[in-house]
Design a protein around this motif. Structure first.
Motif, PDB file in Angstrom:
ATOM      1  N   GLY A  94       9.564  -2.868   4.522  1.00 61.33           N
ATOM      2  CA  GLY A  94       9.094  -1.569   5.062  1.00 61.33           C
ATOM      3  C   GLY A  94      10.038  -1.651   6.193  1.00 61.33           C
ATOM      4  O   GLY A  94      10.989  -2.370   6.867  1.00 61.33           O
ATOM      5  N   CYS A 139       4.998  -3.438   6.409  1.00 62.62           N
ATOM      6  CA  CYS A 139       4.871  -3.965   5.233  1.00 62.62           C
ATOM      7  C   CYS A 139       5.691  -4.349   4.507  1.00 62.62           C
ATOM      8  O   CYS A 139       6.639  -4.681   4.408  1.00 62.62           O
ATOM      9  N   THR A 158       6.991  -0.028  11.278  1.00 63.59           N
ATOM     10  CA  THR A 158       6.163   1.609  12.391  1.00 63.59           C
ATOM     11  C   THR A 158       5.276   0.741  13.635  1.00 63.59           C
ATOM     12  O   THR A 158       5.131  -0.528  13.589  1.00 63.59           O
ATOM     13  N   TRP A 190       0.525  -7.075   5.331  1.00 66.27           N
ATOM     14  CA  TRP A 190       1.818  -6.733   6.982  1.00 66.27           C
ATOM     15  C   TRP A 190       1.748  -7.850   8.102  1.00 66.27           C
ATOM     16  O   TRP A 190       1.535  -8.852   7.798  1.00 66.27           O
ATOM     17  N   LEU A 233      -3.065   2.123   9.390  1.00 61.14           N
ATOM     18  CA  LEU A 233      -1.517   1.961   8.821  1.00 61.14           C
ATOM     19  C   LEU A 233      -1.619   2.091   7.687  1.00 61.14           C
ATOM     20  O   LEU A 233      -3.083   1.675   6.450  1.00 61.14           O
ATOM     21  N   CYS A 267       0.731   1.927   3.687  1.00 59.29           N
ATOM     22  CA  CYS A 267       2.260   1.390   3.488  1.00 59.29           C
ATOM     23  C   CYS A 267       1.858   1.825   1.615  1.00 59.29           C
ATOM     24  O   CYS A 267       1.162   1.363   0.903  1.00 59.29           O
ATOM     25  N   GLU A 299       5.797   3.123   5.228  1.00 61.56           N
ATOM     26  CA  GLU A 299       4.916   3.035   5.689  1.00 61.56           C
ATOM     27  C   GLU A 299       4.011   4.597   7.030  1.00 61.56           C
ATOM     28  O   GLU A 299       5.260   5.732   7.256  1.00 61.56           O
TER      29      GLU A 299
END
Length: 121
Positions: A112, A95, A115, A36, A20, A22, A6
């Motif tokens: 993920g 993600c 972030t 997400w 964003l 990913c 990510e």
């Protein structure tokens, strides 16, 4: 083995925008769904947006009309365009994908590392 990377988080002022990214890589046979979720301090993780088959989308009520999810199937990448950001959008964004692994030919759920998105003056 499937890996998710990510990027795109950061600090933005209210009303601003962020995008964003990913990217999924590894032993991918096919991707069923990408999306997400986010988790703010002291709150449960919640759906932000989801896209299935590269076409069918769903959004959390709090982001409808402000966020847009999209994919680049050739790059196994999902994007989240976030506009009109509010302080309450501050959270760690994760993600999430459902991918069929080449080795097992079974669909599995992958997350993920997250972030951080911070919306503040």
């Amino acid at each position: 083995q499937v890996h998710l990377v990510e990027s795109g988080g950061g600090l933005v002022q209210p009303g601003g925008s962020l995008r964003l990214y990913c990217a999924a890589s590894g032993s991918i046979s096919s991707i069923r769904r990408m999306g997400w979720a986010r988790q703010a301090p002291g709150k449960q993780r919640e759906l932000v947006a989801d896209i299935t088959g590269g076409i069918s989308t769903i959004y959390g009520d709090s982001v409808k009309g402000r966020f847009t999810i999209s994919t680049d199937n050739a790059k196994n990448t999902v994007y989240l365009q976030m506009n009109s950001l509010k302080p309450e959008d501050t959270a760690v964004y994760y993600c999430n994908t459902v991918i069929r692994d080449v080795a097992t030919m079974m669909f599995n759920d992958y997350w993920g590392q997250g972030t951080q998105v911070t919306v503040s003056l």
